[in-house]
Motif scaffolding. Structure first.
Motif, mmCIF file in Angstrom:
data_model
loop_
_atom_site.group_PDB
_atom_site.id
_atom_site.type_symbol
_atom_site.label_atom_id
_atom_site.label_comp_id
_atom_site.label_asym_id
_atom_site.label_seq_id
_atom_site.Cartn_x
_atom_site.Cartn_y
_atom_site.Cartn_z
ATOM 1 N N ALA A 181 0.815 -1.211 0.000
ATOM 2 C CA ALA A 181 0.000 0.000 0.000
ATOM 3 C C ALA A 181 0.841 1.249 0.000
ATOM 4 C CB ALA A 181 -0.919 0.004 1.213
ATOM 5 N N GLY A 182 2.121 1.147 0.224
ATOM 6 C CA GLY A 182 2.984 2.304 0.264
ATOM 7 C C GLY A 182 4.107 2.152 -0.706
ATOM 8 N N GLY A 194 0.637 2.366 -5.410
ATOM 9 C CA GLY A 194 1.227 2.340 -4.084
ATOM 10 C C GLY A 194 2.608 2.963 -4.007
ATOM 11 N N GLU A 198 -1.260 7.570 -1.544
ATOM 12 C CA GLU A 198 -2.151 6.482 -1.126
ATOM 13 C C GLU A 198 -3.489 6.500 -1.866
ATOM 14 O OE1 GLU A 198 0.065 7.713 2.725
ATOM 15 O OE2 GLU A 198 -0.672 8.662 0.886
ATOM 16 N N GLU A 253 -7.048 1.624 -5.919
ATOM 17 C CA GLU A 253 -6.104 1.414 -4.824
ATOM 18 C C GLU A 253 -6.100 -0.029 -4.326
ATOM 19 O OE1 GLU A 253 -4.452 3.919 -4.941
ATOM 20 O OE2 GLU A 253 -5.919 5.389 -5.637
#
Length: 485
Positions: A6-7, A464, A152, A334
């Motif tokens: 996610a990052g 991400g 994000e 996302e």
């Protein structure tokens, strides 16, 4: 390439641990800025979609034939190609916000020229001016949103512009259906259809007067205090300061190592490669034929067997599914990798192209089932495009280019997109007339099977990752060497 984090990808150049996003007044401010900016997308959608219903009454009043119908449609698209290059480049020196204000003026002026056009010549001038505005909006608005967004939620925030485009197209289809059925007996009904576009242009202009400039653009011009002030209005305090430091660091590094403009791209094999990836993304998206359906949907449905008024009403169905698909696409942005989304999309549209071609060949003209089967398959095709390809394509184009070539990269790729759109739109009426629905959609199927293979082979992943992490990996070539899954 598949990244599920996610990052920013751990260990990649430029991967920085930023403070997490926090809710607050800055969240609402960011949402408001995105809403106002995406009125450019709404205008983009309405101006490209309105021709779908306006073309037939326009042709009857002005005496247009199939070739001049294609000219009226494609004039806007040629203007869009030139607008993508010139206005996209202008935004690099003039600023994103001021450029969007200029676009609002062009939308309004082009609309007036079309509405009050006494003949074909002035109509084409108005369509060209609208094209400049559409092309500029297609380049500048996605970049503006990507540069404002936290990494994000960058995909879903940037993707709102594509959602507004299809909302604009749906609005055009609904307005066309209402006016066409209620006022179709009037000679100038198409002028009323076009005039509606002036309303969101006014909202865009006055709304952008109160919106901030892109902080990343401000940093690229050395205006660090102003950039931090903007970031503090759309981020929490600690996040704004941390993000400011990261963007400033990468901007200064890139300014030292790279020239700006097309020369820097041609001298660096990785920059040239990402530019070619962008061109492929842009051109293949148009070669799905999606805009042939959006511009000539009434003609396709009449050829399938619907009457003129019924075709106007039935034409709303693809517009509705495009909006539904847009909401699903934003939810997916996302959660599912960009590569997976794009490749899946090309596989699906290839299948639906084949099915549309087969149904047109299998069901004879005059068959009661033919128009409804083709309508259902066209709706499925549009739904697949909007869910898997349209939003993801525009998000990727706004993400993949380093800051020092972002305006050039977007300008060139979107120029190619609009030229492909213009060429296909110009020949499509003649194509339908010569080889019919089945031959046209079989051709689309072959092209999009190739597109799926090209995307599988060359498309990198950006989900991400901060724009700065993507930028460093593009300039070193690392983004192309990660194993694809």
């Amino acid at each position: 390439m598949s990244q599920s984090s996610a990052g920013p990808v751990a260990g990649s150049p430029g991967a920085t641990q930023l403070p997490p996003l926090k809710p607050g007044p800055h969240t609402r401010r960011l949402g408001l800025v995105a809403l106002v900016a995406t009125f450019g997308g709404l205008l983009f959608g309405y101006d490209t979609g309105v021709i779908n219903g306006a073309l037939l009454p326009m042709s009857e009043e002005l005496g247009l034939n199939a070739q001049s119908e294609g000219t009226v449609t494609s004039t806007l698209l040629i203007g869009a190609a030139l607008g993508a290059v010139s206005i996209g480049r202008l935004s690099d020196g003039w600023g994103r916000r001021k450029t969007i204000l200029l676009l609002a003026v062009l939308f309004f002026a082009g609309t007036l020229a079309c509405v009050f056009a006494p003949g074909l010549a002035i109509l084409l001038v108005g369509r060209f001016v609208l094209g400049l505005a559409v092309g500029g909006a297609s380049t500048v608005v996605p970049v503006f949103l990507a540069e404002l967004a936290p990494y994000e939620i960058r995909g879903s925030l940037s993707g709102r512009n594509e959602l507004m485009i299809v909302i604009g197209q749906l609005a055009a289809f609904i307005v066309n259906a209402i006016l066409g059925n209620a006022l179709g007996h009037l000679d100038g009904v198409w002028r009323i259809m076009l005039a509606v576009c002036a309303i969101p242009a006014v909202f865009l202009f006055f709304g952008m007067l109160r919106m901030p400039e892109s902080p990343r653009w401000l940093i690229s011009k050395g205006r660090y205090d102003e950039a931090l002030e903007v970031l503090r209005t759309i981020r929490s305090q600690d996040r704004a300061e941390a993000e400011m430091g990261e963007v400033e660091r990468v901007s200064e590094l890139e300014a030292k190592e790279h020239e700006t403009g097309i020369s820097s791209v041609l001298k660096n094999k990785w920059l040239l490669r990402i530019l070619l990836v962008g061109v492929a993304l842009a051109v293949f998206q148009q070669l799905t034929g999606i805009n042939s359906v959006m511009y000539y949907g009434q003609i396709i449905l009449r050829d399938a067997g619907f009457g003129a008024d019924a075709a106007l009403i039935a034409n709303i169905a693809p517009g509705v599914i495009a909006v539904v698909g847009g909401f699903i696409a934003l939810w997916m942005m996302e959660r599912i990798n960009r590569r997976t989304t794009i490749i899946t999309g090309y596989v699906l549209v290839t299948i639906f192209h084949l099915l549309i071609g087969l149904s047109a060949a299998f069901f004879p003209e005059g068959s009661a089932a033919r128009p409804y089967v083709i309508l259902v398959l066209v709706v499925c095709f549009v739904g697949s495009m909007q869910t898997f390809l349209n939003v993801a394509t525009w998000v990727l184009l706004s993400e993949i280019f380093p800051l020092h070539m972002r305006a050039v990269g977007m300008g060139i790729t979107v120029f190619c997109l609009w030229m492909a759109n213009a060429a296909l739109s110009w020949v499509f009426p003649s194509l339908i007339a010569s080889i019919g629905i089945n031959g046209s959609f079989f051709s689309f199927a072959a092209v999009n099977a190739v597109a799926a293979l090209v995307m599988w082979k060359f498309l990198p992943e950006t989900r991400g990752r901060t724009l700065e992490a993507v930028e460093e990996d593009v300039t070193t070539g690392a983004i192309f060497t990660v194993n694809k899954k």
